[in-house]
Write an enzyme that holds these catalytic residues in place. Structure first.
Site, PDB file in Angstrom:
ATOM      1  N   CYS A 115       0.843  -1.194   0.000  1.00  0.00           N
ATOM      2  CA  CYS A 115       0.000   0.000   0.000  1.00  0.00           C
ATOM      3  C   CYS A 115       0.880   1.247   0.000  1.00  0.00           C
ATOM      4  O   CYS A 115       1.722   1.409   0.891  1.00  0.00           O
ATOM      5  CB  CYS A 115      -0.897  -0.003   1.235  1.00  0.00           C
ATOM      6  SG  CYS A 115      -1.720   1.576   1.518  1.00  0.00           S
ATOM      7  N   GLU A 150       9.179  -0.418 -11.543  1.00  0.00           N
ATOM      8  CA  GLU A 150       7.902  -0.415 -12.257  1.00  0.00           C
ATOM      9  C   GLU A 150       6.700  -0.156 -11.327  1.00  0.00           C
ATOM     10  O   GLU A 150       5.800  -0.979 -11.181  1.00  0.00           O
ATOM     11  CB  GLU A 150       7.700  -1.742 -12.995  1.00  0.00           C
ATOM     12  CG  GLU A 150       8.679  -1.951 -14.127  1.00  0.00           C
ATOM     13  CD  GLU A 150       8.407  -3.222 -14.917  1.00  0.00           C
ATOM     14  OE1 GLU A 150       8.830  -3.304 -16.077  1.00  0.00           O
ATOM     15  OE2 GLU A 150       7.778  -4.151 -14.362  1.00  0.00           O
ATOM     16  N   CYS A 160      -5.548   4.560   2.705  1.00  0.00           N
ATOM     17  CA  CYS A 160      -5.663   5.320   1.468  1.00  0.00           C
ATOM     18  C   CYS A 160      -6.871   6.256   1.511  1.00  0.00           C
ATOM     19  O   CYS A 160      -6.808   7.386   1.009  1.00  0.00           O
ATOM     20  CB  CYS A 160      -5.759   4.374   0.278  1.00  0.00           C
ATOM     21  SG  CYS A 160      -4.196   3.549  -0.124  1.00  0.00           S
ATOM     22  N   GLU A 307      15.101  -1.654 -19.673  1.00  0.00           N
ATOM     23  CA  GLU A 307      14.790  -3.056 -19.916  1.00  0.00           C
ATOM     24  C   GLU A 307      14.241  -3.245 -21.325  1.00  0.00           C
ATOM     25  O   GLU A 307      13.451  -2.437 -21.826  1.00  0.00           O
ATOM     26  CB  GLU A 307      13.733  -3.584 -18.927  1.00  0.00           C
ATOM     27  CG  GLU A 307      14.173  -3.703 -17.492  1.00  0.00           C
ATOM     28  CD  GLU A 307      13.091  -4.333 -16.616  1.00  0.00           C
ATOM     29  OE1 GLU A 307      12.231  -5.067 -17.170  1.00  0.00           O
ATOM     30  OE2 GLU A 307      13.106  -4.077 -15.404  1.00  0.00           O
ATOM     31  N   HIS A 358      11.242 -16.096 -19.624  1.00  0.00           N
ATOM     32  CA  HIS A 358      11.562 -14.774 -20.151  1.00  0.00           C
ATOM     33  C   HIS A 358      13.004 -14.795 -20.638  1.00  0.00           C
ATOM     34  O   HIS A 358      13.900 -15.255 -19.952  1.00  0.00           O
ATOM     35  CB  HIS A 358      11.395 -13.711 -19.060  1.00  0.00           C
ATOM     36  CG  HIS A 358      11.359 -12.303 -19.582  1.00  0.00           C
ATOM     37  ND1 HIS A 358      12.441 -11.682 -20.164  1.00  0.00           N
ATOM     38  CD2 HIS A 358      10.349 -11.396 -19.627  1.00  0.00           C
ATOM     39  CE1 HIS A 358      12.113 -10.460 -20.522  1.00  0.00           C
ATOM     40  NE2 HIS A 358      10.845 -10.257 -20.211  1.00  0.00           N
TER      41      HIS A 358
END
Length: 678
Positions: A115, A150, A160, A307, A358
């Site tokens: 959070c 990211e 929040c 990346e 990947h």
């Protein structure tokens, strides 16, 4: 230049040796040398290893890693490891866990599950950033600091909700102002106490991704959520800067990533870095647009390609291999659009979990005898040859496209007039008209200085923020050409309609009044009928999706609708304003219409392409100290010839003479040098 320690384009990527034994790491170092790797991003997801409990830290493994890389000639991009909190933290302090839009509290797992308004998360993420900065502040290997990874997602927890109320108080100061901004008299939603306000979620005002009863409230939540994560980044940024004032700090962005307003983020970043993951079927023009956006959010400064995959991705529906030559081609495309690094995710493939398929420089086989490694090593050798030639060169553009995250959020949260309207698709349509002709474009924000441009385009400028109309009027008054489209000038920054007639504050500049907007079904089309030819633009063209029914107030009518009850009404207008012109395109025209119109306007302004090339061959240009570097990028599966005419050039990657034409191999790249004067 990112670092004077290595005066060349940095070449490397994400490295996770904590997943491997020491013998494998030593093998990696030898392979890195063969591939020309000179920078590694480390410690991205290592928080649990660095901090096994609330009070203990263990960085000895990281000391050894950074030292061993440096001794092998590899610099470090040091991440703060805060992209995934440890399991012990989630168990002891559940406030770090997010609550989803349906009100469900997450458990430990995945990543980006923290959070952004959790006091626990902010405390410990700042603390570990400080400890890393203190430990490595004098280490010669560190060239870039990488906060988290990211950023994204959202949270709807009680923390929040409380933070949202604080954010709203700062923004509006009074409940009267907030009630006015959100139009809460609609459906009896007037608030009399700040604590009556709840987050817009699937439990209150929203359903699904973009459906909401109160666009103003949901728009503010998007702003708040982006700001909340930015505050988390800023806390770590400040912690590092306090100890290492000269630190170069970034975090990796993701191009057209809707949840975060990257124009705001860019102001708090020392250098922009971003992760580029197109699919096999992604238009190369869209990838170019994303690069230009990442360059544009920081006033045209070079950025880091943080990346990309050497070949295969793992998270798309169909994870195709990059065909031979494409990794090199797309790497140079990034450089052509402003990158000063070429970096990968990842340097060695993981053995397990969701990223085991990947792609990586070092594949599961573990040696250099693979196609991917050979291509990687060949590119590494070329970058050694280029040295510092391209570093800190810039891109000069006479065309700008306005992009605004608030506008994006507001358009796609709108309850009408059509679900077919996608903001980024409209941006791409107009960008592609220039990309296909090799006319370079800057993607800029509504706060940007427009004085350097001849042509500014703002597709679907639905939201007009305070001061923007005046800026556009001044730009046009001084001789610039402004172009906008249907569904523009509708609302202000709180998503309240600008009363008095569309397109609101743009009405005087455009010389038109829009009475109605027709939303066509996907099967319906209308026609744009040209009244007089504009260069090669002549005859009839299809249009659809939205059709503005407009009246002129001084603007010249250049085309009209060909069908329906508004047949004959204007669909393309041009208004003289001061020394310049303002164009309005009242419907979503087909590609041939947009291409022809943009070519006519650019030609009229004397805006020339870098070079004329065959279809599928991209030409870009960077300039530095009176020298231009022309990138010829052949995205075709067959060779193509580009005419250079009398341009005197040197091939930077091939010592052979460059004549009046040059052949570009299939999926090949050529970089030429020539003298330049703007």
């Amino acid at each position: 230049m990112i670092s004077s320690k290595l005066p060349k384009i940095f070449y490397g990527g994400d490295y996770n040796p904590e997943q491997w034994d020491q013998q494998t790491h030593q093998e990696d170092l030898q392979l890195f040398k063969q591939a020309g790797i000179d920078i590694a991003t480390v410690n991205v997801f290592s928080w649990a290893r660095n901090q096994p409990d609330e009070v203990h830290y263990q960085f000895e493994w990281l000391d050894q890693l950074i030292d061993s890389l440096y001794e092998s000639g590899i610099y470090t991009c040091l991440a703060t490891s805060t992209a995934a909190h440890p399991a012990w933290m989630a168990k002891k302090y559940p406030d770090v866990l997010r609550t989803d839009k349906d009100g469900r509290k997450r458990k430990f797992g995945g990543r980006h599950n923290s959070c952004p308004n959790s006091p626990t998360y902010r405390k410990y993420s700042t603390e570990i950033a400080s400890r890393l900065a203190e430990r490595y502040k004098d280490h010669p290997a560190i060239v870039v600091w990488h906060v988290s990874n990211e950023y994204g997602g959202d949270c709807y927890c009680d923390n929040c909700e409380r933070a949202f109320r604080v954010w709203l108080k700062k923004r509006y100061e009074t409940l009267d102002a907030l009630n006015t901004a959100w139009n809460t008299s609609f459906w009896g939603h007037t608030f009399y106490d700040w604590d009556e306000i709840v987050l817009p979620s699937n439990l209150s005002e929203e359903w699904g991704d973009d459906n909401t009863n109160f666009q103003g409230m949901s728009l503010d939540y998007s702003r708040f959520n982006s700001d909340s994560m930015l505050e988390c980044y800023q806390l770590e940024y400040d912690a590092i800067k306090t100890i290492v004032p000269e630190a170069l700090i970034t975090t990796n962005l993701m191009g057209f990533f809707k949840p975060l307003d990257y124009f705001k983020w860019a102001k708090q970043m020392d250098i922009i870095s971003w992760d580029n993951y197109p699919g096999l079927d992604t238009p190369v023009s869209y990838t170019a647009l994303a690069h230009d956006l990442m360059r544009g959010i920081k006033n045209g400064d070079p950025f880091m390609l943080m990346e990309q995959t050497p070949s295969q991705q793992n998270w798309q529906a169909y994870n195709s291999l990059k065909r031979p030559g494409v990794m090199r081609l797309w790497s140079y495309q990034a450089v052509a659009h402003g990158a000063d690094t070429i970096m990968f995710f990842q340097l060695r493939r993981s053995a397990g979990a969701c990223e085991k398929f990947h792609g990586a420089v070092i594949e599961h086989v573990g040696h250099s005898n693979t196609r991917v490694f050979r291509e990687t090593a060949a590119l590494g050798s070329e970058l050694q040859t280029l040295g510092d030639t391209l570093l800190d060169s810039r891109i000069e553009s006479k065309v700008a496209i306005l992009f605004d995250w608030d506008n994006w959020w507001a358009i796609e949260k709108s309850s009408g007039p059509t679900i077919a309207l996608k903001y980024v698709d409209q941006i791409h349509k107009y960008y592609k008209a220039f990309y296909d002709r090799n006319v370079q474009v800057d993607v800029v924000g509504v706060d940007s200085d427009l004085s350097a441009y001849e042509l500014v385009i703002a597709p679907v400028l639905y939201m007009v923020k305070p001061g923007l109309a005046d800026k556009l009027e001044q730009f046009t008054q001084n001789g610039g050409t402004f172009v906008t489209t249907f569904f523009s000038g509708i609302v202000g920054e709180t998503d309240l309609v600008a009363l008095g007639g569309y397109p609101g504050e743009l009405r005087k500049l455009l010389g038109i009044w829009v009475e109605e907007t027709d939303a066509l079904l996907p099967t319906m089309r209308n026609q744009i009928v040209m009244d007089t030819p504009l260069g090669d633009l002549n005859g009839d063209y299809e249009c659809g999706m939205l059709c503005d029914l407009l009246h002129t107030e001084g603007a010249e009518v250049l085309a009209h609708y060909g069908d329906d009850f508004y047949k004959g009404m204007p669909v393309l207008t041009r208004n003289t304003y001061g020394k310049g012109e303002a164009w309005y395109i009242a419907s979503d025209g087909e590609e041939a219409f947009i291409d022809g119109l943009m070519k006519f306007i650019a030609d009229h302004k004397g805006i020339q392409p870098v070079l004329d090339t065959p279809a599928g061959v991209e030409a870009g240009r960077r300039v530095k100290n009176g020298e231009q570097f022309i990138f010829l990028l052949n995205h075709n599966a067959e060779a193509a010839t580009v005419e250079l005419h009398d341009l005197q050039t040197t091939n930077l990657l091939d010592p052979h003479h460059t004549g009046s034409s040059i052949e570009i191999p299939a999926r090949g790249s050529v970089i030429l040098s020539a003298s330049y004067s703007s």
